[in-house]
Design a protein around this motif. Structure first.
Motif: not given
Length: 179
Positions: A68-70, A157-164, A74-75
């Motif tokens: 997320a940092g790289r 699975a883990v899903r990562l988003f900037i904005e959903p 954000k969520t």
């Protein structure tokens, strides 16, 4: 470990470094997390309680925060699909159409298996990325793709988003694509 099948040629690409190199050429991020970190009781569990989901996120907290940092995510959340999922076939129908997003589509496979079908460069065409526990992939924004389950029909699975909201699928019509 992820494996790639190039649809036009049936060529298969195996091995973490070979997969990473090919996906890098296609502007797709590929990483690998240690799947053995997850408790044994969660490794083959595909119906998850809120406590189970929290345990998974806690187990991979440092990897999630690093990614997320790289990449500016954000969520994040957990998705779990199996034959026990109500309306699974209807859910999969929504996934199984070529589309794009206005942000990356990121999946860290925790358990089970899944497959991304991605439109590559003109010389490559469409290719399949078969994923299993430990594989992490980020399909860049505006890159045509879709995701579905493999024959075992089980995934966590883990899903990562900037904005959903940026993850909403935009249909991509491509007459060259064949299922």
């Amino acid at each position: 470990m992820a494996e790639i099948r190039i649809r036009n040629t049936e060529e298969r690409i195996k091995g973490e470094e070979n997969v990473r190199a090919f996906l890098n050429q296609q502007e797709v991020l590929y990483e690998h997390w240690d799947a053995s970190k997850l408790s044994t009781e969660l490794q083959d569990k595909f119906v998850l309680s809120d406590e189970d989901k929290a345990a998974i996120l806690s187990t991979y907290e440092s990897e999630i925060n690093d990614l997320a940092g790289r990449r500016g995510y954000k969520t994040w959340d957990i998705v779990a699909l199996s034959d026990a999922t109500p309306n699974l076939d209807e859910i999969l129908k929504k996934f199984e159409e070529v589309h794009t997003h206005t942000e990356d589509e990121v999946r860290a496979i925790i358990a089970g298996r899944g497959i991304f079908i991605i439109k590559g460069t003109d010389d490559v065409g469409y290719f399949d990325v078969e994923l299993e526990a430990g594989d992490v992939i980020s399909v860049p924004e505006n890159k045509p793709h879709f995701f579905t389950l493999m024959e075992n029909r089980q995934i966590v699975a883990v899903r990562l988003f900037i904005e959903p909201a940026g993850w909403v699928a935009q249909p991509f019509q491509d007459p060259s694509f064949q299922k």
